[in-house]
Write a protein that holds these residues in place. Structure first.
Motif, PDB file in Angstrom:
ATOM      1  N   ALA A  34       0.843  -1.199   0.000  1.00  0.00           N
ATOM      2  CA  ALA A  34       0.000   0.000   0.000  1.00  0.00           C
ATOM      3  C   ALA A  34       0.874   1.244   0.000  1.00  0.00           C
ATOM      4  O   ALA A  34       1.927   1.283   0.664  1.00  0.00           O
ATOM      5  CB  ALA A  34      -0.908   0.007   1.224  1.00  0.00           C
ATOM      6  N   LEU A  35       0.453   2.260  -0.719  1.00  0.00           N
ATOM      7  CA  LEU A  35       1.189   3.515  -0.751  1.00  0.00           C
ATOM      8  C   LEU A  35       1.323   4.104   0.648  1.00  0.00           C
ATOM      9  O   LEU A  35       2.385   4.612   1.025  1.00  0.00           O
ATOM     10  CB  LEU A  35       0.479   4.503  -1.677  1.00  0.00           C
ATOM     11  N   TYR A  82       2.967  14.447  -3.334  1.00  0.00           N
ATOM     12  CA  TYR A  82       3.668  13.169  -3.452  1.00  0.00           C
ATOM     13  C   TYR A  82       2.715  11.985  -3.512  1.00  0.00           C
ATOM     14  O   TYR A  82       3.008  10.974  -4.153  1.00  0.00           O
ATOM     15  CB  TYR A  82       4.666  13.009  -2.298  1.00  0.00           C
ATOM     16  N   THR A  83       1.564  12.106  -2.859  1.00  0.00           N
ATOM     17  CA  THR A  83       0.571  11.032  -2.958  1.00  0.00           C
ATOM     18  C   THR A  83       0.105  10.881  -4.401  1.00  0.00           C
ATOM     19  O   THR A  83       0.053   9.776  -4.954  1.00  0.00           O
ATOM     20  CB  THR A  83      -0.634  11.314  -2.045  1.00  0.00           C
ATOM     21  N   ALA A  84      -0.244  11.993  -5.031  1.00  0.00           N
ATOM     22  CA  ALA A  84      -0.673  11.956  -6.435  1.00  0.00           C
ATOM     23  C   ALA A  84       0.446  11.456  -7.341  1.00  0.00           C
ATOM     24  O   ALA A  84       0.216  10.655  -8.260  1.00  0.00           O
ATOM     25  CB  ALA A  84      -1.134  13.350  -6.876  1.00  0.00           C
ATOM     26  N   TYR A  85       1.665  11.916  -7.081  1.00  0.00           N
ATOM     27  CA  TYR A  85       2.812  11.532  -7.900  1.00  0.00           C
ATOM     28  C   TYR A  85       3.056  10.026  -7.852  1.00  0.00           C
ATOM     29  O   TYR A  85       3.193   9.359  -8.886  1.00  0.00           O
ATOM     30  CB  TYR A  85       4.030  12.283  -7.393  1.00  0.00           C
ATOM     31  N   TYR A  86       3.077   9.460  -6.654  1.00  0.00           N
ATOM     32  CA  TYR A  86       3.358   8.032  -6.511  1.00  0.00           C
ATOM     33  C   TYR A  86       2.208   7.166  -7.032  1.00  0.00           C
ATOM     34  O   TYR A  86       2.433   6.060  -7.516  1.00  0.00           O
ATOM     35  CB  TYR A  86       3.626   7.690  -5.047  1.00  0.00           C
ATOM     36  N   MET A  87       0.991   7.676  -6.939  1.00  0.00           N
ATOM     37  CA  MET A  87      -0.148   6.898  -7.443  1.00  0.00           C
ATOM     38  C   MET A  87      -0.080   6.691  -8.950  1.00  0.00           C
ATOM     39  O   MET A  87      -0.648   5.730  -9.478  1.00  0.00           O
ATOM     40  CB  MET A  87      -1.464   7.596  -7.070  1.00  0.00           C
ATOM     41  N   ALA A  88       0.626   7.566  -9.647  1.00  0.00           N
ATOM     42  CA  ALA A  88       0.737   7.437 -11.102  1.00  0.00           C
ATOM     43  C   ALA A  88       1.682   6.306 -11.502  1.00  0.00           C
ATOM     44  O   ALA A  88       1.571   5.760 -12.613  1.00  0.00           O
ATOM     45  CB  ALA A  88       1.219   8.756 -11.708  1.00  0.00           C
ATOM     46  N   ILE A 203     -12.497  -0.030   2.427  1.00  0.00           N
ATOM     47  CA  ILE A 203     -12.028   0.103   1.038  1.00  0.00           C
ATOM     48  C   ILE A 203     -10.650  -0.528   0.943  1.00  0.00           C
ATOM     49  O   ILE A 203      -9.655   0.024   1.437  1.00  0.00           O
ATOM     50  CB  ILE A 203     -11.971   1.576   0.607  1.00  0.00           C
ATOM     51  N   GLU A 204     -10.566  -1.693   0.317  1.00  0.00           N
ATOM     52  CA  GLU A 204      -9.297  -2.418   0.258  1.00  0.00           C
ATOM     53  C   GLU A 204      -8.931  -2.892  -1.146  1.00  0.00           C
ATOM     54  O   GLU A 204      -7.825  -3.400  -1.354  1.00  0.00           O
ATOM     55  CB  GLU A 204      -9.333  -3.626   1.189  1.00  0.00           C
ATOM     56  N   HIS A 205      -9.846  -2.741  -2.096  1.00  0.00           N
ATOM     57  CA  HIS A 205      -9.593  -3.252  -3.436  1.00  0.00           C
ATOM     58  C   HIS A 205     -10.068  -2.236  -4.476  1.00  0.00           C
ATOM     59  O   HIS A 205     -11.017  -1.485  -4.257  1.00  0.00           O
ATOM     60  CB  HIS A 205     -10.302  -4.590  -3.660  1.00  0.00           C
ATOM     61  N   VAL A 211      -5.367   3.437  -7.992  1.00  0.00           N
ATOM     62  CA  VAL A 211      -6.244   3.431  -6.823  1.00  0.00           C
ATOM     63  C   VAL A 211      -5.935   2.223  -5.943  1.00  0.00           C
ATOM     64  O   VAL A 211      -5.951   2.310  -4.711  1.00  0.00           O
ATOM     65  CB  VAL A 211      -7.726   3.419  -7.251  1.00  0.00           C
ATOM     66  N   ALA A 212      -5.626   1.093  -6.562  1.00  0.00           N
ATOM     67  CA  ALA A 212      -5.283  -0.107  -5.798  1.00  0.00           C
ATOM     68  C   ALA A 212      -4.049   0.135  -4.939  1.00  0.00           C
ATOM     69  O   ALA A 212      -3.963  -0.319  -3.786  1.00  0.00           O
ATOM     70  CB  ALA A 212      -5.049  -1.282  -6.742  1.00  0.00           C
ATOM     71  N   PHE A 213      -3.080   0.874  -5.475  1.00  0.00           N
ATOM     72  CA  PHE A 213      -1.872   1.204  -4.725  1.00  0.00           C
ATOM     73  C   PHE A 213      -2.204   2.027  -3.492  1.00  0.00           C
ATOM     74  O   PHE A 213      -1.564   1.892  -2.448  1.00  0.00           O
ATOM     75  CB  PHE A 213      -0.919   1.959  -5.650  1.00  0.00           C
ATOM     76  N   LEU A 214      -3.220   2.860  -3.583  1.00  0.00           N
ATOM     77  CA  LEU A 214      -3.605   3.704  -2.451  1.00  0.00           C
ATOM     78  C   LEU A 214      -4.385   2.938  -1.394  1.00  0.00           C
ATOM     79  O   LEU A 214      -4.140   3.092  -0.194  1.00  0.00           O
ATOM     80  CB  LEU A 214      -4.437   4.889  -2.949  1.00  0.00           C
ATOM     81  N   VAL A 215      -5.328   2.087  -1.803  1.00  0.00           N
ATOM     82  CA  VAL A 215      -6.272   1.492  -0.853  1.00  0.00           C
ATOM     83  C   VAL A 215      -5.870   0.098  -0.387  1.00  0.00           C
ATOM     84  O   VAL A 215      -6.498  -0.455   0.514  1.00  0.00           O
ATOM     85  CB  VAL A 215      -7.690   1.434  -1.464  1.00  0.00           C
ATOM     86  N   ARG A 216      -4.848  -0.499  -0.980  1.00  0.00           N
ATOM     87  CA  ARG A 216      -4.438  -1.859  -0.630  1.00  0.00           C
ATOM     88  C   ARG A 216      -4.119  -1.962   0.867  1.00  0.00           C
ATOM     89  O   ARG A 216      -3.493  -1.068   1.433  1.00  0.00           O
ATOM     90  CB  ARG A 216      -3.208  -2.244  -1.457  1.00  0.00           C
TER      91      ARG A 216
END
Length: 302
Positions: A34-35, A82-88, A203-205, A211-216
């Motif tokens: 997860a991020l 940085y959250t937006a950047y890494y999510m890409a 929210i896990e999936h 989005v998966a990287f954020l919510v995992r």
């Protein structure tokens, strides 16, 4: 003044280089963790390093003498950037994600007027428009090749530009290490809070990789992955110090063009570590963004 500018340029080039290593590492672990976990662990590692740097530069009392509101606001903006950047990263080739992020100088140029009171002429605005034409070349909106994750890099660039202008506006009132410490602390708390909220909401999936990287959900990392994430903590602490120092000791219009040195590293790491070969439109769009950014910076200095 020239010595100050030279120092700022060197600080920024080195900061961009070591942060490019972190980009490759985070992309590597983005498929299994997860991020929020990555940012949390990275920030835990960076915390004692920054405490040492604060003590050496200004003493720990400087942490309590600083104005908390502007530091917290800047840290919040950086956390969003940085959250937006890494999510890409999970959804885009590394070169694409980073090239789009290079619109940072264009955002800084456009925002320098309202934030710093610098005069922005029509020629500078023309260069900014040219730069975003390069963005359109890369994004290819309206085609089946457009990936919405690309917008995350642009959002990140806009937020990062705001944060760097805030650092410049704060000037020498605050030590670099203090600004970096509060940013790291906000990242740690923000990641933990975001993970707790997502967990409570169940929210896990997600189907989209960003989005998966954020919510995992969080998992225990392997020894290798844990070491890589730990390295990110060192990189983040040192890199944040150098980037923040660059904008504090020199004019934003002087050091910002050297953000583009990162364009040397992203395609290289993408090819070496992920076997990614940038598309032709990536090269063309990045070149247009590069030229436009340099023109905008040159015009802004006049």
């Amino acid at each position: 003044m020239q010595n100050q500018s030279a120092r700022g340029i060197l600080y920024l080039c080195f900061g961009v280089f070591i942060f490019s290593l972190q980009d490759a590492i985070i992309k590597q672990v983005s498929g299994g963790y997860a991020l929020t976990e990555v940012v949390f662990l990275r920030s835990c590692v960076g915390l004692p390093i920054l405490l040492v740097l604060v003590q050496r530069e200004a003493g720990w009392r400087a942490l309590f003498a600083a104005g908390l509101l502007p530091l917290a606001l800047r840290a919040l903006i950086m956390f969003g950037a940085y959250t937006a950047y890494y999510m890409a990263f999970p959804a885009l080739p590394l070169a694409d994600a980073v090239a789009l992020y290079f619109t940072v100088p264009l955002f800084i140029t456009a925002l320098a007027g309202p934030v710093l009171g610098e005069h922005i002429g029509w020629k500078v605005w023309a260069a900014v428009v040219l730069g975003f034409a390069g963005v359109l070349v890369m994004l290819q909106p309206g085609t089946g090749l457009f990936n919405p994750a690309a917008l995350l890099s642009l959002i990140s660039a806009a937020l990062y530009g705001c944060a760097m202008l805030m650092a410049r506006k704060m000037g020498t009132r605050l030590p670099t290490s203090v600004m970096a410490f509060y940013q790291n602390g906000f990242f740690l708390l923000g990641a933990a809070l975001a993970a707790a909220v997502l967990h409570q909401l169940g929210i896990e999936h997600a189907t989209h990789p960003s989005v998966a990287f954020l919510v995992r959900p969080w998992t225990v990392p392997t020894v290798t992955d844990g070491a890589l994430i730990g390295v990110c903590g060192v990189v983040a602490a040192v890199g944040t110090m150098f980037l923040t120092a660059a904008y504090r000791v020199a004019r934003s219009s002087t050091v910002t063009p050297f953000e583009y040195t990162g364009i040397l590293w992203a395609p290289l790491w993408g090819y070496l570590f992920f076997s990614e070969i940038p598309k032709f439109t990536t090269f063309v769009g990045a070149a247009v963004i590069l030229v436009a950014g340099l023109i905008a910076m040159r015009m802004a200095q006049k």
